[in-house]
Design an enzyme around this catalytic site. Structure first.
Site, mmCIF file in Angstrom:
data_model
loop_
_atom_site.group_PDB
_atom_site.id
_atom_site.type_symbol
_atom_site.label_atom_id
_atom_site.label_comp_id
_atom_site.label_asym_id
_atom_site.label_seq_id
_atom_site.Cartn_x
_atom_site.Cartn_y
_atom_site.Cartn_z
ATOM 1 N N ASP A 177 -18.615 59.503 -49.009
ATOM 2 C CA ASP A 177 -19.045 60.350 -50.119
ATOM 3 C C ASP A 177 -20.268 61.171 -49.712
ATOM 4 O O ASP A 177 -20.406 61.533 -48.542
ATOM 5 C CB ASP A 177 -19.339 59.476 -51.350
ATOM 6 C CG ASP A 177 -18.918 60.154 -52.642
ATOM 7 O OD1 ASP A 177 -19.567 61.158 -53.004
ATOM 8 O OD2 ASP A 177 -17.967 59.690 -53.287
ATOM 9 N N HIS A 213 -23.138 62.464 -56.370
ATOM 10 C CA HIS A 213 -21.770 61.955 -56.552
ATOM 11 C C HIS A 213 -21.603 60.566 -55.928
ATOM 12 O O HIS A 213 -21.101 59.641 -56.564
ATOM 13 C CB HIS A 213 -20.787 62.959 -55.938
ATOM 14 C CG HIS A 213 -19.343 62.677 -56.159
ATOM 15 N ND1 HIS A 213 -18.614 61.842 -55.346
ATOM 16 C CD2 HIS A 213 -18.468 63.142 -57.084
ATOM 17 C CE1 HIS A 213 -17.355 61.811 -55.759
ATOM 18 N NE2 HIS A 213 -17.241 62.589 -56.817
ATOM 19 N N ASN A 233 -7.767 65.895 -60.283
ATOM 20 C CA ASN A 233 -8.270 66.345 -61.588
ATOM 21 C C ASN A 233 -7.643 67.636 -62.088
ATOM 22 O O ASN A 233 -8.236 68.324 -62.914
ATOM 23 C CB ASN A 233 -9.784 66.583 -61.507
ATOM 24 C CG ASN A 233 -10.560 65.311 -61.260
ATOM 25 O OD1 ASN A 233 -10.071 64.225 -61.498
ATOM 26 N ND2 ASN A 233 -11.777 65.454 -60.770
ATOM 27 N N SER A 274 -12.609 60.655 -59.637
ATOM 28 C CA SER A 274 -13.651 60.120 -58.747
ATOM 29 C C SER A 274 -14.357 58.926 -59.366
ATOM 30 O O SER A 274 -14.811 58.035 -58.660
ATOM 31 C CB SER A 274 -14.722 61.194 -58.487
ATOM 32 O OG SER A 274 -14.420 61.999 -57.407
#
Length: 270
Positions: A51, A93, A193, A255
């Site tokens: 990430d 994130h 998404n 996520s």
């Protein structure tokens, strides 16, 4: 590289909140019944998060039992040096994902799926900057082998891309299959998404457990992908977790669903 983080960033769900004074249990942690499973033996598992890094100074996140790899600089044990340290996170994130997996109990803030601070973590930072730009110096597969070489049992892949954007998708599929079949590593990926039936990778590879998103009432989130590669759904709407600079934010996306599954898998596997 044409890769992004599977996260919706509309304003209503990217809201910073005051630091909770007591251990707050986000609804997702309750929904997946993480607190019903003891984390006494969790130190025999290692989770790898690919990430944007990890805010190691966050008071709700562990700074023990953790190693990492920065952008193109190889494995550094403990707190490394360099511009793109794994233990920093400008975009937040990765820190949000990490909090859902492992935010600690007993210190205010929130609870993650694993509360003891004793889960082994390995952080591979493949995104940098406040825009979460992909900046790992080599392939996604090599980044995953950073996880494997560090002894990880589970890899969290809260990332997404269309396979047509990849230079060599056949090689990549084989590499994912090899990791799953021959390395005994559980790969958990965000379903995507776009709210369509399109495949988002790496989640749509058959060797990856693909996670769709549901809301607090367990209904499918409108943005969540729906296709025959989705394996499981988890909370992904208005998820409260840790964020960069000691903050807490609500965020939305597959996520956010992905780390719920990773954390529960680590608990069960321990």
């Amino acid at each position: 590289a044409n890769m992004n983080m599977n996260m919706n960033m509309n304003a209503s769900t990217n809201m910073q909140v005051p630091v909770p004074a007591i251990d707050t249990i986000p609804y997702g942690i309750s929904q997946v019944k993480a607190l019903d499973v003891s984390d006494d033996k969790i130190s025999n598992r290692k989770v790898c998060i690919l990430d944007s890094g990890y805010d190691i100074t966050h008071p709700d996140l562990q700074n023990d039992f953790i190693t990492g790899s920065g952008v193109g600089v190889g494995v550094s044990v403990g707190v490394g040096v360099g511009v793109n340290n794994w233990n920093k996170d400008e975009c937040g994130h990765g820190t949000h994902v990490a909090g859902t997996i492992a935010a600690m109990g007993g210190n205010g803030g929130i609870l993650g799926t694993v509360r003891s601070g004793k889960l082994n973590l390995h952080i591979v930072r493949i995104f940098t900057g406040s825009e979460c730009s992909y900046s790992w110096g080599s392939s996604l597969i090599e980044a995953m082998y950073e996880c494997i070489n560090a002894g990880s049992n589970i890899i969290n892949l809260s990332i997404g891309y269309k396979v047509k954007d990849r230079a060599n998708p056949g090689y990549e599929r084989e590499a994912f299959d090899n990791i799953y079949n021959n390395r005994n590593v559980l790969l958990v990926g965000a379903a995507g998404n776009d709210g369509t039936s399109e495949y988002d990778y790496p989640g749509a590879y058959s060797s990856v457990l693909s996670v769709a998103a549901v809301n607090e009432s367990k209904s499918r989130a409108s943005f969540s992908q729906m296709n025959d590669q989705v394996d499981i759904a988890a909370p992904g709407v208005d998820i409260l977790s840790t964020f960069s600079d000691g903050a807490y934010k609500y965020q939305t996306g597959t996520s956010m669903a992905c780390p719920h599954v990773v954390g529960v898998a680590a608990l069960i596997w321990s």
